[in-house]
Every structure is written in structure tokens, then in C-alpha cells.
Enzyme design. Structure first.
Site, PDB file in Angstrom:
ATOM      1  N   GLU A   1      34.238  39.083 -22.143  1.00 40.75           N
ATOM      2  CA  GLU A   1      33.446  39.651 -24.023  1.00 40.75           C
ATOM      3  C   GLU A   1      32.414  40.735 -23.712  1.00 40.75           C
ATOM      4  O   GLU A   1      31.316  39.995 -23.954  1.00 40.75           O
ATOM      5  CB  GLU A   1      33.116  38.740 -25.029  1.00 40.75           C
ATOM      6  CG  GLU A   1      34.172  37.516 -25.261  1.00 40.75           C
ATOM      7  CD  GLU A   1      33.661  36.519 -26.405  1.00 40.75           C
ATOM      8  OE1 GLU A   1      34.893  37.151 -27.913  1.00 40.75           O
ATOM      9  OE2 GLU A   1      32.441  36.189 -26.338  1.00 40.75           O
TER      10      GLU A   1
ATOM     11  N   HIS B   1      28.621  31.132 -23.926  1.00 42.56           N
ATOM     12  CA  HIS B   1      28.896  32.573 -24.892  1.00 42.56           C
ATOM     13  C   HIS B   1      27.584  33.231 -24.812  1.00 42.56           C
ATOM     14  O   HIS B   1      26.291  32.707 -24.002  1.00 42.56           O
ATOM     15  CB  HIS B   1      29.245  32.276 -26.141  1.00 42.56           C
ATOM     16  CG  HIS B   1      29.103  32.957 -27.068  1.00 42.56           C
ATOM     17  ND1 HIS B   1      28.183  34.751 -27.878  1.00 42.56           N
ATOM     18  CD2 HIS B   1      30.525  33.537 -27.667  1.00 42.56           C
ATOM     19  CE1 HIS B   1      29.033  34.505 -28.623  1.00 42.56           C
ATOM     20  NE2 HIS B   1      29.923  35.128 -28.297  1.00 42.56           N
TER      21      HIS B   1
HETATM   22  P1  PGA Z   1      33.373  38.629 -33.050  1.00 43.93           P
HETATM   23  O1  PGA Z   1      32.853  37.888 -32.160  1.00 43.93           O
HETATM   24  O2  PGA Z   1      35.030  38.325 -33.052  1.00 43.93           O
HETATM   25  O3  PGA Z   1      33.153  38.688 -33.980  1.00 43.93           O
HETATM   26  O4  PGA Z   1      33.013  40.343 -32.299  1.00 43.93           O
HETATM   27  C1  PGA Z   1      33.806  37.488 -30.541  1.00 43.93           C
HETATM   28  C2  PGA Z   1      32.407  36.390 -30.035  1.00 43.93           C
HETATM   29  O5  PGA Z   1      31.124  36.904 -29.717  1.00 43.93           O
HETATM   30  O6  PGA Z   1      33.012  35.510 -30.111  1.00 43.93           O
END
Ligand code: PGA
Length: 251
Positions: free
Chosen positions: A167, A91
């Protein structure tokens, strides 16, 4: 089948609140064509397992060895014994705040697969790369994805069940930019990721999720795109009613 994973990050703040949220999650109805996953902090995994019906359990991190001396870490074998199915790996918050390297992320991904769990491998470009344009974004993602060319063959060999979560770092709700990704752009980038996996690894069925400010208002826009196989949801997954709505927009 769409995959929707709730990444609770370091929430809720107490065991009591976790029990309450888990009880609410236990009442969620998961649409038939959707797989829902809950990734609570590891201290709540044992509480979560009996509480979440119709959902799979996920962890937010793992170490790459089973057994031995690794103070403070948790092994794939321990996670498996706690009925964990998915493990978030790499992540962006861990890459940034804990300086997790590509090499470490590679070792974690391989360890998770070795032990029969499914990694959710996160990749995504920071804002400066986004601003540098599409070519740079693609270069950045390809490098993160394949870790480095020396390990590419083994990455492809073990890619197996790995789920990728795209992401964009700047689109994560807590990134502070206030910016959001457009579903069309996310779909285009995810199509590129799939093309890389196909060309480099011959893989045609790797699931690629989108993550970054997915909530009940934005979910449908992302989830109706055929390229996007699901979502990794942070902030909005801390509210059971909202998570239910997100699941419904995937169904
Ligand atoms: P968010 O986070 O939906 O709050 O933007 C997603 C993540 O960091 O996995």
C-alpha cells in the site's frame, strides 16, 4: 484465487450502522475463485461473525502476547476464539499515528502465525520516497519487509502463510495527496516484492495484495494483473454494492 479484504478502519460510527452494513454484506455473492475477508473494528467482530456468509473474518490489529497484563490490547488467542482468520498488521496509519515500530510489527506478525492466524502485513513507501525514484522505493520496501537483517532468518522461517499488502502511503484515499497508483507500476513493485521473498526466503507462493484507492472503477485494472493476488480495500469497502462490484472484477 484472488483475496479481497475489506478494511473498515474506524467505521461505521455506531453499532446500529454496523449491523445494517453487516446485513448488506451478508447478501453479497462472492465469486467462486475469490476469497473475501471483512475486517471490522474489533468491537463489531462478534456481530460480524454470524452475519457475513461466504466471507472470512479479519481483525485490524493484535498484541503479540496471549494473556497477561496488556490493558486495552487484544490477543491472537482472543481473536482466534472469535473466529478471526486474518489479522492486518503494520498498517501505515498505525505506523504513522501510533508510531508502531518495525520491531513491534515483527512481533505481531510472528504472534499471529504462532496462533494459527494469517497476518496481512502492510508495507508501502511514503511520498518523499516515491519521489526519490525506483531504487529508493525498493530499498525502503525491502527494509520494511525483512524488518531488519538480524531477524531475517526467523522472518523467513515463519513467513509461512503471511499475506503481504503493498500500500503506497500516498495512494491511500485518505492520505490527502489526491494521487493514485497506476496498475502497471503496482504490478512492477509487487513483482519486485515477490522477487525479494524468493531470493531471501525461498518463498514462491506468498500472496501480495495491492491497496490504495481501490474502488469499483479502478479494481479491474489492478486485479487483472497476474502479479497482483488481490486487494486491501478501505473507503470503497464501506458500501456493500461497491464491494460486490470489486469482488466481481476479481472473479
Ligand atoms: P483506501 O484504503 O482503499 O481507502 O485507499 C486502503 C487502506 O488503507 O487499507
Amino acid at each position: 484465487m484472488k483475496l479481497i479484504a475489506a478494511n473498515w478502519k474506524m467505521n461505521p460510527e455506531s453499532e446500529e450502522e454496523a449491523k445494517k452494513l453487516l446485513a448488506e454484506f451478508g447478501a453479497i455473492k462472492v465469486p467462486v475463485e475469490v476469497e473475501a475477508v471483512v475486517c471490522p473494528p474489533e468491537t463489531y467482530l462478534a456481530l460480524a461473525e454470524p452475519a457475513i456468509r461466504n466471507m472470512a473474518l479479519g481483525a485490524q490489529n493484535v498484541f503479540w502476547e496471549n494473556g497477561g497484563a496488556a490493558t486495552g490490547e487484544i490477543s491472537p488467542a482472543i481473536l482466534r476464539s472469535m473466529c478471526v482468520k486474518y489479522v492486518i498488521v503494520g498498517h501505515s496509519e498505525r505506523r504513522e499515528k501510533l508510531h508502531e515500530s518495525d520491531e513491534e510489527i515483527w512481533r505481531k506478525t510472528a504472534a499471529v502465525i504462532r496462533d494459527g492466524l494469517i497476518p496481512i502485513l502492510c508495507i508501502g513507501e511514503p511520498l518523499e520516497v516515491r519521489r526519490a525514484g525506483e531504487e529508493k522505493i525498493r530499498e525502503f520496501l525491502e527494509k520494511q519487509l525483512l524488518i531488519n537483517t538480524a531477524t531475517m532468518t526467523s522472518f523467513c522461517q515463519t513467513l509461512g502463510p503471511t499475506v503481504i499488502a503493498y500500500e503506497p502511503v500516498w495512494a491511500i484515499s485518505t492520505s490527502g495527496t489526491g494521487l493514485e497508483e497506476e496498475p502497471e507500476d503496482a504490478a512492477k513493485t509487487i513483482a519486485f516484492i515477490k522477487q525479494v521473498l524468493k531470493e531471501r526466503c525461498g518463498s514462491e507462493n506468498t500472496k501480495v495484495l495491492y491497496g490504495g484507492s481501490v474502488n469499483k472503477q479502478t479494481a479491474a485494472g489492478f486485479l487483472k494483473r497476474p502479479e497482483i493476488d488481490g486487494a486491501l480495500v478501505g473507503h470503497a469497502s464501506l458500501n456493500a454494492g461497491e464491494f460486490q462490484k470489486i469482488l466481481e472484477s476479481a472473479g
